[in-house]
Design an enzyme around this catalytic site. Structure first.
Site, PDB file in Angstrom:
ATOM      1  N   ALA A 257      -5.065  -3.225   5.874  1.00 24.48           N
ATOM      2  CA  ALA A 257      -6.476  -2.997   6.206  1.00 24.48           C
ATOM      3  C   ALA A 257      -7.291  -2.928   4.926  1.00 24.48           C
ATOM      4  CB  ALA A 257      -6.639  -1.668   6.956  1.00 24.48           C
TER       5      ALA A 257
ATOM      6  N   TYR B 208     -15.903   1.014   8.631  1.00 25.23           N
ATOM      7  CA  TYR B 208     -14.431   1.106   8.674  1.00 25.23           C
ATOM      8  C   TYR B 208     -13.987   1.708  10.001  1.00 25.23           C
ATOM      9  CZ  TYR B 208      -9.815   3.198   7.902  1.00 25.23           C
ATOM     10  OH  TYR B 208      -8.507   3.584   8.037  1.00 25.23           O
TER      11      TYR B 208
ATOM     12  N   ARG C  38      -0.842   7.394  -3.566  1.00 21.80           N
ATOM     13  CA  ARG C  38      -2.184   7.225  -3.005  1.00 21.80           C
ATOM     14  C   ARG C  38      -3.045   6.407  -3.970  1.00 21.80           C
ATOM     15  NH1 ARG C  38      -5.256   6.811   1.488  1.00 21.80           N
ATOM     16  NH2 ARG C  38      -6.101   8.803   2.194  1.00 21.80           N
TER      17      ARG C  38
ATOM     18  N   SER D  64      -6.794   5.588  13.085  1.00 29.37           N
ATOM     19  CA  SER D  64      -7.233   6.582  12.103  1.00 29.37           C
ATOM     20  C   SER D  64      -8.072   7.695  12.721  1.00 29.37           C
ATOM     21  CB  SER D  64      -8.076   5.873  11.035  1.00 29.37           C
ATOM     22  OG  SER D  64      -8.804   6.805  10.278  1.00 29.37           O
TER      23      SER D  64
ATOM     24  N   GLU E  83     -10.548   8.788  11.384  1.00 30.32           N
ATOM     25  CA  GLU E  83     -11.951   8.448  11.127  1.00 30.32           C
ATOM     26  C   GLU E  83     -12.658   8.024  12.425  1.00 30.32           C
ATOM     27  OE1 GLU E  83     -14.223   8.104   8.170  1.00 30.32           O
ATOM     28  OE2 GLU E  83     -12.861   9.768   7.901  1.00 30.32           O
TER      29      GLU E  83
ATOM     30  N   GLY F  96       0.824  -1.214   0.000  1.00 30.56           N
ATOM     31  CA  GLY F  96       0.000   0.000   0.000  1.00 30.56           C
ATOM     32  C   GLY F  96       0.854   1.259   0.000  1.00 30.56           C
ATOM     33  N   GLN F  97       0.178   2.402   0.047  1.00 28.47           N
ATOM     34  CA  GLN F  97       0.892   3.687   0.030  1.00 28.47           C
ATOM     35  C   GLN F  97       1.875   3.798   1.204  1.00 28.47           C
ATOM     36  OE1 GLN F  97      -0.632   8.156  -0.189  1.00 28.47           O
ATOM     37  NE2 GLN F  97      -0.956   7.400   1.884  1.00 28.47           N
ATOM     38  N   ASP F  98       1.380   3.613   2.426  1.00 27.17           N
ATOM     39  CA  ASP F  98       2.237   3.835   3.594  1.00 27.17           C
ATOM     40  C   ASP F  98       3.308   2.757   3.703  1.00 27.17           C
ATOM     41  OD1 ASP F  98       0.410   5.801   4.005  1.00 27.17           O
ATOM     42  OD2 ASP F  98      -0.134   5.223   6.048  1.00 27.17           O
TER      43      ASP F  98
HETATM   44  P1  NDP Z   1      -3.675   1.205   1.341  1.00 25.26           P
HETATM   45  O1  NDP Z   1      -5.101   0.928   1.047  1.00 25.26           O
HETATM   46  O2  NDP Z   1      -2.827   1.903   0.334  1.00 25.26           O
HETATM   47  O3  NDP Z   1      -2.941  -0.176   1.696  1.00 25.26           O
HETATM   48  C1  NDP Z   1      -3.589  -1.196   2.390  1.00 25.26           C
HETATM   49  C2  NDP Z   1      -2.694  -2.418   2.426  1.00 25.26           C
HETATM   50  O4  NDP Z   1      -3.344  -3.463   3.157  1.00 25.26           O
HETATM   51  C3  NDP Z   1      -2.334  -2.991   1.046  1.00 25.26           C
HETATM   52  O5  NDP Z   1      -0.987  -3.418   1.059  1.00 25.26           O
HETATM   53  C4  NDP Z   1      -3.254  -4.198   0.961  1.00 25.26           C
HETATM   54  O6  NDP Z   1      -2.775  -5.230   0.122  1.00 25.26           O
HETATM   55  C5  NDP Z   1      -3.214  -4.684   2.408  1.00 25.26           C
HETATM   56  N1  NDP Z   1      -4.287  -5.608   2.748  1.00 25.26           N
HETATM   57  C6  NDP Z   1      -5.624  -5.421   2.578  1.00 25.26           C
HETATM   58  N2  NDP Z   1      -6.293  -6.504   3.026  1.00 25.26           N
HETATM   59  C7  NDP Z   1      -5.368  -7.383   3.485  1.00 25.26           C
HETATM   60  C8  NDP Z   1      -5.436  -8.670   4.061  1.00 25.26           C
HETATM   61  N3  NDP Z   1      -6.609  -9.281   4.270  1.00 25.26           N
HETATM   62  N4  NDP Z   1      -4.288  -9.289   4.418  1.00 25.26           N
HETATM   63  C9  NDP Z   1      -3.086  -8.692   4.219  1.00 25.26           C
HETATM   64  N5  NDP Z   1      -2.955  -7.474   3.656  1.00 25.26           N
HETATM   65  C10 NDP Z   1      -4.090  -6.822   3.300  1.00 25.26           C
HETATM   66  O7  NDP Z   1      -3.631   2.008   2.733  1.00 25.26           O
HETATM   67  P2  NDP Z   1      -2.635   3.168   3.229  1.00 25.26           P
HETATM   68  O8  NDP Z   1      -1.254   2.774   2.910  1.00 25.26           O
HETATM   69  O9  NDP Z   1      -3.165   4.475   2.808  1.00 25.26           O
HETATM   70  O10 NDP Z   1      -2.868   3.091   4.804  1.00 25.26           O
HETATM   71  C11 NDP Z   1      -2.114   2.223   5.643  1.00 25.26           C
HETATM   72  C12 NDP Z   1      -2.906   1.957   6.913  1.00 25.26           C
HETATM   73  O11 NDP Z   1      -3.128   3.171   7.609  1.00 25.26           O
HETATM   74  C13 NDP Z   1      -4.280   1.337   6.717  1.00 25.26           C
HETATM   75  O12 NDP Z   1      -4.520   0.483   7.817  1.00 25.26           O
HETATM   76  C14 NDP Z   1      -5.222   2.518   6.768  1.00 25.26           C
HETATM   77  O13 NDP Z   1      -6.512   2.122   7.168  1.00 25.26           O
HETATM   78  C15 NDP Z   1      -4.532   3.366   7.806  1.00 25.26           C
HETATM   79  N6  NDP Z   1      -4.722   4.797   7.713  1.00 25.26           N
HETATM   80  C16 NDP Z   1      -4.464   5.454   6.548  1.00 25.26           C
HETATM   81  C17 NDP Z   1      -4.561   6.819   6.473  1.00 25.26           C
HETATM   82  C18 NDP Z   1      -4.306   7.556   5.204  1.00 25.26           C
HETATM   83  O14 NDP Z   1      -4.693   8.743   5.128  1.00 25.26           O
HETATM   84  N7  NDP Z   1      -3.649   6.979   4.216  1.00 25.26           N
HETATM   85  C19 NDP Z   1      -4.938   7.608   7.667  1.00 25.26           C
HETATM   86  C20 NDP Z   1      -5.147   6.816   8.856  1.00 25.26           C
HETATM   87  C21 NDP Z   1      -5.033   5.474   8.864  1.00 25.26           C
HETATM   88  P3  NDP Z   1      -3.136  -5.276  -1.480  1.00 25.26           P
HETATM   89  O15 NDP Z   1      -2.096  -4.424  -2.156  1.00 25.26           O
HETATM   90  O16 NDP Z   1      -3.020  -6.727  -1.784  1.00 25.26           O
HETATM   91  O17 NDP Z   1      -4.528  -4.729  -1.642  1.00 25.26           O
HETATM   92  P1  GDR Z   2     -11.375   9.270   3.863  1.00 22.32           P
HETATM   93  O1  GDR Z   2     -10.714   9.567   2.438  1.00 22.32           O
HETATM   94  O2  GDR Z   2     -12.744   8.728   3.738  1.00 22.32           O
HETATM   95  O3  GDR Z   2     -11.196  10.526   4.671  1.00 22.32           O
HETATM   96  O4  GDR Z   2     -10.451   8.103   4.409  1.00 22.32           O
HETATM   97  P2  GDR Z   2     -11.358   9.828   1.003  1.00 22.32           P
HETATM   98  O5  GDR Z   2     -10.286  10.477   0.212  1.00 22.32           O
HETATM   99  O6  GDR Z   2     -12.002   8.613   0.449  1.00 22.32           O
HETATM  100  O7  GDR Z   2     -12.523  10.892   1.319  1.00 22.32           O
HETATM  101  C1  GDR Z   2     -12.258  12.181   1.864  1.00 22.32           C
HETATM  102  C2  GDR Z   2     -13.493  13.046   1.784  1.00 22.32           C
HETATM  103  O8  GDR Z   2     -13.744  13.389   0.416  1.00 22.32           O
HETATM  104  C3  GDR Z   2     -15.127  13.253   0.164  1.00 22.32           C
HETATM  105  N1  GDR Z   2     -15.350  13.024  -1.275  1.00 22.32           N
HETATM  106  C4  GDR Z   2     -14.941  11.946  -1.968  1.00 22.32           C
HETATM  107  N2  GDR Z   2     -14.227  10.865  -1.600  1.00 22.32           N
HETATM  108  C5  GDR Z   2     -13.931   9.937  -2.544  1.00 22.32           C
HETATM  109  N3  GDR Z   2     -13.182   8.878  -2.213  1.00 22.32           N
HETATM  110  N4  GDR Z   2     -14.370  10.064  -3.840  1.00 22.32           N
HETATM  111  C6  GDR Z   2     -15.108  11.137  -4.250  1.00 22.32           C
HETATM  112  O9  GDR Z   2     -15.487  11.229  -5.416  1.00 22.32           O
HETATM  113  C7  GDR Z   2     -15.395  12.131  -3.271  1.00 22.32           C
HETATM  114  N5  GDR Z   2     -16.055  13.316  -3.318  1.00 22.32           N
HETATM  115  C8  GDR Z   2     -16.027  13.854  -2.102  1.00 22.32           C
HETATM  116  C9  GDR Z   2     -15.560  12.089   1.034  1.00 22.32           C
HETATM  117  O10 GDR Z   2     -16.967  12.075   1.198  1.00 22.32           O
HETATM  118  C10 GDR Z   2     -14.772  12.380   2.305  1.00 22.32           C
HETATM  119  O11 GDR Z   2     -15.479  13.286   3.103  1.00 22.32           O
HETATM  120  C11 GDR Z   2      -9.047   8.119   4.259  1.00 22.32           C
HETATM  121  C12 GDR Z   2      -8.553   6.664   4.165  1.00 22.32           C
HETATM  122  O12 GDR Z   2      -7.173   6.679   3.866  1.00 22.32           O
HETATM  123  C13 GDR Z   2      -8.764   5.942   5.479  1.00 22.32           C
HETATM  124  O13 GDR Z   2      -8.163   4.652   5.413  1.00 22.32           O
HETATM  125  C14 GDR Z   2      -8.117   6.752   6.600  1.00 22.32           C
HETATM  126  O14 GDR Z   2      -8.326   6.127   7.846  1.00 22.32           O
HETATM  127  C15 GDR Z   2      -8.686   8.166   6.617  1.00 22.32           C
HETATM  128  O15 GDR Z   2      -8.438   8.774   5.356  1.00 22.32           O
HETATM  129  C16 GDR Z   2      -8.033   9.032   7.696  1.00 22.32           C
END
Ligand code: NDP
Ligand code: GDR
Length: 330
Positions: A87, A154, A189, A130, A132, A14-16
């Site tokens: 996740a 979530y 992302r 998170s 959230e 994933g991204q992080d």
């Molecule tokens: P991504 O959606 O980019 O990455 C999620 C990762 O989880 C991917 O590597 C995915 O694998 C893996 N995964 C999903 N399901 C499973 C499973 N069943 N078993 C093993 N691996 C699995 O998320 P981010 O990198 O953006 O976020 C990292 C973490 O931080 C997540 O837990 C997210 O909820 C949390 N978070 C993110 C925030 C954000 O703004 N980015 C903010 C706060 C929390 P695959 O590539 O195979 O799909």
């Molecule tokens: P979020 O991120 O739900 O905050 O979760 P997302 O970018 O999906 O939404 C942010 C806000 O934008 C509004 N929105 C839209 N969102 C999406 N995806 N697509 C659209 O077209 C759109 N238009 C408006 C949404 O309603 C929302 O209010 C992310 C994820 O990375 C989580 O895993 C993480 O925990 C939280 O950030 C912190």
């Protein structure tokens, strides 16, 4: 024995996961990643390839829902630090797949905690909590003491995982920390999240490949930082003598509408000519505003968010222009 510190990262594709592995490698760690099996290998390692680190990571097959596999991997790796980033992370999908989200995002974290408790009890553990979890916010600025009010399957799953991380720390004395991270973005992302959907759309519009971007709620505001800064906070948490929970945020909140404005401004276009609202992208329950107070992370970890939003938006738009331009030969 290499003598290097060993880190095990879930969610490494994933991204992080990608940025965290890059940081850990630069700190001299031996880095192991948990990867779930997929039929498409190129999709799996695309982010790691973007950062040029695919071959530096030792990959292990496993899934957060399968504790037997997690126990096997932890036993094999014998990690010093475990970062649980995996996740089902897309909030909107969690209403369509509430049980899967609960299994992976909630119970999956506990599977990982159990595997570590049984096989590597002295390892330090990071849980990706998170913002959230604050959901229907109980205070205009959220810190570690603000009560949680989850608004999606979530967020409810994340709150369970968060509470269990605190519980394992208090029950078993594990060095288990949670980072309550606010939204963080980057060129890596996922395309379904709003920032990347916008920057990808802006690039396509600029290159003449499409004319409109359909979005949902433009009034929602988020505290957006850069993922590269945020993975540094994760690492810093595990370098502390005592485990704890920290809010990681910039302290500035911006609406989706203003994010659009910034992204279109970057290529000299007016967002109002191109953005349309489509109710399909509304959510059954919205988190209207998030704004984090990172004082504790600043004071205890010495952490600061370094990348201003304007720079993040430019970096994302430029990366999408390059990606799409290369693909189309423009
Ligand atoms: P991504 O959606 O980019 O990455 C999620 C990762 O989880 C991917 O590597 C995915 O694998 C893996 N995964 C999903 N399901 C499973 C499973 N069943 N078993 C093993 N691996 C699995 O998320 P981010 O990198 O953006 O976020 C990292 C973490 O931080 C997540 O837990 C997210 O909820 C949390 N978070 C993110 C925030 C954000 O703004 N980015 C903010 C706060 C929390 P695959 O590539 O195979 O799909
Ligand atoms: P979020 O991120 O739900 O905050 O979760 P997302 O970018 O999906 O939404 C942010 C806000 O934008 C509004 N929105 C839209 N969102 C999406 N995806 N697509 C659209 O077209 C759109 N238009 C408006 C949404 O309603 C929302 O209010 C992310 C994820 O990375 C989580 O895993 C993480 O925990 C939280 O950030 C912190």
């Amino acid at each position: 024995m290499s003598g290097k510190k060993k880190a095990l990262v879930t969610g490494v594709t994933g991204q992080d996961g990608a940025y965290l592995c890059q940081l850990l490698l630069s700190q001299g760690y031996e880095v192991h990643g948990l990867v779930r099996r997929s039929a498409s290998a190129d999709v799996i390692d695309s982010r790691l390839r973007w950062l040029n680190i695919v071959s530096d990571i030792q990959v292990h097959d496993g899934n957060l829902t399968d504790i037997s596999g997690l126990i096997r991997v932890v036993r094999e790796v014998e990690p010093d630090e475990v970062y649980n980033l995996a996740a089902q992370s897309f909030v909107k999908s969690s209403w369509q797949q509430p049980l899967l989200t609960g299994n992976v995002t909630g119970l999956g974290a506990v599977n990982m905690l159990e595997a570590v408790r049984l096989e590597a009890a002295d390892a330090r553990f990071y849980q990706a909590s998170s913002s959230e979890m604050y959901g229907a916010i109980q205070s205009p600025i959220q810190n570690e003491n603000t009560p949680f009010y989850p608004r999606s399957p979530y967020a409810a799953a994340k709150l369970y995982a968060h509470s269990m991380t605190v519980n394992y720390r208090e029950s078993f004395g594990m060095h288990a920390s949670s980072g309550i991270l606010f939204n963080h973005e980057s060129p890596l992302r996922g395309i379904e999240f709003v920032t990347r959907k916008i920057t990808d759309g802006v690039a396509r519009i600029k290159l003449g490949l499409q004319h409109k971007i359909a979005l949902g709620n433009l009034d929602a505001t988020r505290d957006w930082g850069h993922a590269r800064d945020y993975v540094r906070a994760m690492w810093l948490m595990l370098q502390q003598e005592k485990a704890d929970d920290y809010v990681v945020a910039t302290g500035r909140t911006t609406s989706v509408r203003d994010f659009c404005r910034l992204a279109f401004d970057h290529v000299g276009l007016n967002f109002e000519d191109h953005v349309v609202v489509d109710p399909r992208f509304f959510r059954p329950a919205e988190v209207d505003v998030l704004l984090g107070d990172p004082s504790k992370a600043r004071e205890k970890l010495g952490w600061e968010s370094e990348c201003p939003l304007e720079q993040l938006v430019s970096e994302m738009v430029e990366a999408d222009l390059e990606r799409i331009g290369n693909r189309t030969g423009r």
